[in-house]
Enzyme design. Structure first.
Site, PDB file in Angstrom:
ATOM      1  NE  ARG A 222      -4.263  -1.248  -0.114  1.00  0.00           N
ATOM      2  CZ  ARG A 222      -4.332  -2.187  -1.036  1.00  0.00           C
ATOM      3  NH1 ARG A 222      -3.289  -2.387  -1.840  1.00  0.00           N
ATOM      4  NH2 ARG A 222      -5.409  -2.929  -1.189  1.00  0.00           N
ATOM      5  CD  GLU A 253      -1.507   3.631  -5.927  1.00  0.00           C
ATOM      6  OE1 GLU A 253      -2.591   3.114  -6.255  1.00  0.00           O
ATOM      7  OE2 GLU A 253      -0.591   2.989  -5.363  1.00  0.00           O
ATOM      8  CG  HIS A 272      -1.722  -0.551  -6.944  1.00  0.00           C
ATOM      9  ND1 HIS A 272      -2.230   0.278  -5.969  1.00  0.00           N
ATOM     10  CD2 HIS A 272      -1.822  -1.811  -6.432  1.00  0.00           C
ATOM     11  CE1 HIS A 272      -2.632  -0.434  -4.929  1.00  0.00           C
ATOM     12  NE2 HIS A 272      -2.393  -1.712  -5.190  1.00  0.00           N
TER      13      HIS A 272
END
Length: 301
Positions: A222, A253, A272
């Site tokens: 994370r 992000e 990600h």
């Protein structure tokens, strides 16, 4: 009266049909790709609604983007699918470990420019010759341990308070008592834990000087576990102290993506995607689907 199920996001391509088919029922009204807003939860439990929101399902483990306290206060149950993408993330982590050690990114950039780089850098380190520290003792760390079995790396785990010496012995690893002990005694540190108030900025300006010189740092968990500004400053002020970092998650992000780590050649940055294999995302979607239907006691057509 039909029950509504809102899908805030759906799977891409051919996986869309496989995901949607599981929801099809005369008892369900499906609403797809609605925007996520701050007032969404309150609007969906309004007193005037005949079918207020009852369940939020997250296809995956991360819940940091959901206001859990608000959901609990509104009596909305939140469910997720821990472990559904563990193998995919573990595979990706191993890939990044090897890429960092062998600097495949640097060699590719140079060779695309026409340079034969075989003797331009010192020989690479082998995964067999380094010690690995894992932060987190859940499904992903254990899947990664399985993939590391062919190697002779010594692995140490910093787990939750429930992770005991007996648990570590059963897995064939050592147990660290705190983050400082883990980073001082291992060459490669990989993060596999949720983002909470306790883990926010786990890797910070106070911890970074305790890393071994020449160490590696990976985060496929994370964004927010690492203070990216502190990491960038440390790398700038101490060139070579960290041989490489691999980050797949960031504080900012999506369209807002930005990180000061972009400035460093020894950083592997990916968007990600550690858990983004077709089998993993379909597995997560179907698991959360089954959990939602079970909670709502809906029978498939």
């Amino acid at each position: 009266m039909k029950k509504k199920i809102f899908l805030l996001d759906t799977l891409p391509g051919e996986l869309f049909d496989k995901e949607i088919n599981g929801y099809l029922s005369p008892d369900i009204e499906l609403v797809i790709n609605i925007p996520v807003r701050k007032d969404l939860l309150c609007n969906l439990v309004g007193k005037k609604l005949t079918t207020p929101l009852q369940v939020i399902g997250q296809a995956g483990v991360g819940l940091n983007h959901i206001d859990i306290q608000a959901a609990e206060s509104l009596k909305i149950e939140v469910i997720n699918t821990p472990g559904s993408n563990a193998t995919a993330v573990a595979e990706f982590t191993l890939l990044q470990m090897l890429a960092l050690l062998h600097r495949t990114d640097w060699h590719q950039r140079q060779m695309r420019g026409g340079s034969w780089t075989k003797t331009m850098r010192p020989p690479s380190r082998s995964l067999n010759d380094i010690s690995i520290g894992l932060v987190g003792s859940g499904a992903i760390s254990q899947a990664l341990l399985h993939l590391l079995k062919p190697f002779t790396s010594q692995v140490t785990i910093l787990g939750s308070p429930r992770f005991t010496d007996e648990n570590a012995e059963a897995l064939g690893v050592r147990r660290a008592s705190n983050i400082k002990a883990l980073v001082t005694s291992n060459d490669m540190i990989s993060l596999h834990l949720p983002l909470t108030t306790e883990t926010h900025y786990l890797i910070n300006s106070a911890i970074l000087p305790h890393f071994r010189k020449g160490a590696y740092l990976l985060n496929t968990a994370r964004g927010g576990l690492i203070d990216e500004k502190a990491l960038a400053l440390f790398m700038q002020q101490n060139p070579g102290w960290l041989s490489g970092v691999a980050l797949d998650t960031f504080e900012n992000e999506g369209e807002q993506f930005s990180t000061p780590i972009q400035a460093f050649d020894e950083a592997l940055l990916t968007p990600h995607i550690a858990g983004s294999t077709s089998s993993a995302i379909l597995n997560a979607a179907l698991k959360v689907q089954q959990a939602i239907l079970s909670k709502l006691a809906i029978k498939k057509a």
